[in-house]
Enzyme design. Structure first.
Site: not given
Ligand code: NAP
Length: 475
Positions: A174-175, A227, A249-250, A283, A378
């Site tokens: 998880p985050a 994410g 799911e981005l 998202c 976004e």
């Molecule tokens: P994020 O920065 O992409 O992070 C998501 C997850 O990935 C976190 O657990 C994060 O860890 C991890 N992470 C980040 N960089 C990584 C890497 N290089 N390698 C492996 N894992 C990595 O996104 P966020 O800011 O947390 O969430 C917001 C985004 O999620 C938005 O773009 C939103 O639209 C999208 N989202 C999409 C959906 C959908 O169903 N389509 C649903 C919800 C959210 P850390 O905790 O260490 O950062």
């Protein structure tokens, strides 16, 4: 954390230390707990355990797996208040919304407890009399997931439910900002009788290191990521070396369209729900509003009136509808989008200011145009940019003018327009006269750079199953 009644939900927390990961309350910016940063060598050992546990789990009848998922569902509902409090404390969303997410998150366990019993194969009419052909569907094996902070429970159960129901084991990162909800939810799974090695939660200071392991490990057969598009792109590339199955799911950039013939009061209600839930950090949030000439003034006036009624504050306080943004970086980014839009010619029709701590006033911007940065990205905050339009066709082009294709919304009183517009929108999901579309019974997912794969519904379990074709010859 004193308000949490069922202390076992906090079992995974640890004492403060240099190695531990601190969890903050975004409403107060205070540290509320610590969780361990699990060394990468230990994560690799856990994957081996997960692999062994999966073999036993796969061999169980689906009904047995289903019973465990149902007990887990029941425990989530029984502990909904505590789970919701934990979520509000670490994530910031108002308590009522957190409770809504707990119920929504639990619904995937109930749904897939049933769907797991229906992973049918097929008997295929054979092209020769001495052959018989059939397919069976089998679990992919160890499934891994990486999830974001904005829905700290639902984004996990939406994957763990189908994975476990299908007979996979599940390991999730998880985050780091919202791990407590994940560990509390997992704790209830163990109390429901799920062996610990089947559901493993890991965090490490370096999410990149965990991602590297998940993507490159041969025993992980599937990676499901929710994410940002940026990180999703990177993970897909990393998974290429092991030809791993992935679901992505981005991010999104949802248009919210109001046509001349819409019921404006309903459109305003939908706009508030879609835009301001979770302080605009979802998202599927409406990211940009398109309002047709004939109803523009009426919509903007009523919308501002409704936005003015939103109450900003700590999500644990009664009546609060807008919590803080998740961290200082998120706040800075949202304020940056507002000032940039104003520099490019937008007007602040309501709000616009930075409040104390991590709070931003709910904001409505008018005189917004398609070219502005705020429309193209976004924005993930409580800000509604409103664009005026005249013609349907011009509108469709503008609505589709983005790399994203997750959710979209429009309001109209015309059935013909409803079909024509819905079919032309290049999005995985369309809300027609509806601002809230997420449910366990319908397929959630995007097109274009919002990703691929579907979660929930009857399709969600397919992401965790392989099809095996068996040909019986010489009959
Ligand atoms: P994020 O920065 O992409 O992070 C998501 C997850 O990935 C976190 O657990 C994060 O860890 C991890 N992470 C980040 N960089 C990584 C890497 N290089 N390698 C492996 N894992 C990595 O996104 P966020 O800011 O947390 O969430 C917001 C985004 O999620 C938005 O773009 C939103 O639209 C999208 N989202 C999409 C959906 C959908 O169903 N389509 C649903 C919800 C959210 P850390 O905790 O260490 O950062």
């Amino acid at each position: 954390m004193d308000q949490i009644v069922n202390k076992s939900l906090l079992n995974a927390t640890c004492d403060a230390s240099e190695e531990a990961i601190a969890v903050l309350n975004p409403a107060t910016e205070e540290i509320v707990a610590y969780i361990p940063s699990i060394p990468t060598t230990e994560i690799i050992a856990l994957i081996e355990k997960s692999k062994q546990a999966q073999k036993l789990w796969q061999a169980k009848p689906a009904a047995e797996r289903s019973a465990v998922l149902k007990r887990w569902y029941d425990l989530m509902i029984e502990n909904a208040d505590d789970l919701a409090r934990i979520m509000t404390i670490e994530q910031g969303k108002p308590f009522a919304e957190s409770k809504g997410e707990v119920n929504y998150g639990a619904s995937f366990l109930q749904w897939f407890a049933e769907e797991g019993k229906r992973t049918y194969g097929e008997v295929i009419p054979a092209p020769a009399g001495n052959k018989r052909m059939m397919t069976i569907r089998q679990p992919v094996g160890v499934a891994a997931a990486i999830t974001p902070w904005n829905f700290p429970i639902a984004m996990i159960t939406r994957k763990a439910g189908p994975a476990l129901a299908a007979g996979c084991s599940f390991i999730v990162k998880p985050a780091n900002q919202t791990p407590l909800s994940a560990y509390a939810t997992a704790e209830l799974a163990y109390q429901a009788g799920l062996p610990r090695d089947l559901l493993i939660v890991v965090n490490n200071h370096s999410s990149v290191a965990v991602g590297d392991i998940f993507c490159s490990h041969d025993d992980i057969k599937k990676l499901s990521f929710t994410g940002s598009t940026q990180v999703g792109r990177h993970l897909v590339k990393q998974c290429a070396d092991t030809i791993k199955r992935t679901s992505m799911e981005l991010g999104g950039n949802a248009p919210f369209i109001v046509f001349d013939d819409a019921d404006i009061d309903e459109a305003v209600k939908g706009a508030i729900a879609s835009k301001f839930r979770n302080a605009g950090q979802t998202c599927v949030c409406a990211n940009r509003f398109y309002v047709q000439d004939g109803v523009y003034e009426e919509f903007v006036e009523k919308f501002i009136k409704a936005v003015a009624e939103l109450k900003v504050g700590n999500g644990l306080e009664d009546g609060v509808t807008i919590g803080p943004l998740v961290d200082a970086k998120a706040k800075e980014s949202v304020l940056g989008y507002i000032s940039n839009a104003v520099e490019q010619g937008a007007s602040v029709a309501f709000g616009g200011e930075s409040l104390d701590g991590l709070f931003v006033a709910p904001t409505v911007l008018t005189n917004v145009t398609q070219e502005m940065d705020i429309v193209q990205t976004e924005l993930f905050g409580p800000v509604a940019p409103v664009i005026r339009f005249s013609q349907d066709q011009e509108l469709v082009e503008k609505a589709n003018d983005t790399i994203y294709g997750l959710a979209s919304y429009f309001y109209t009183g015309s059935i013909a327009r409803a079909f024509h517009i819905a079919e032309q929108l290049e999005y995985g999901m369309v809300g027609i006269n509806e601002g809230l579309i997420s449910t366990e019974v319908a397929p959630f997912g995007g097109v274009k750079q919002s990703g691929f794969g579907r979660e929930g519904a009857k399709q969600g379990i397919d992401e965790y199953l392989n099809i095996k074709y068996m040909c019986f010859g010489g009959l």
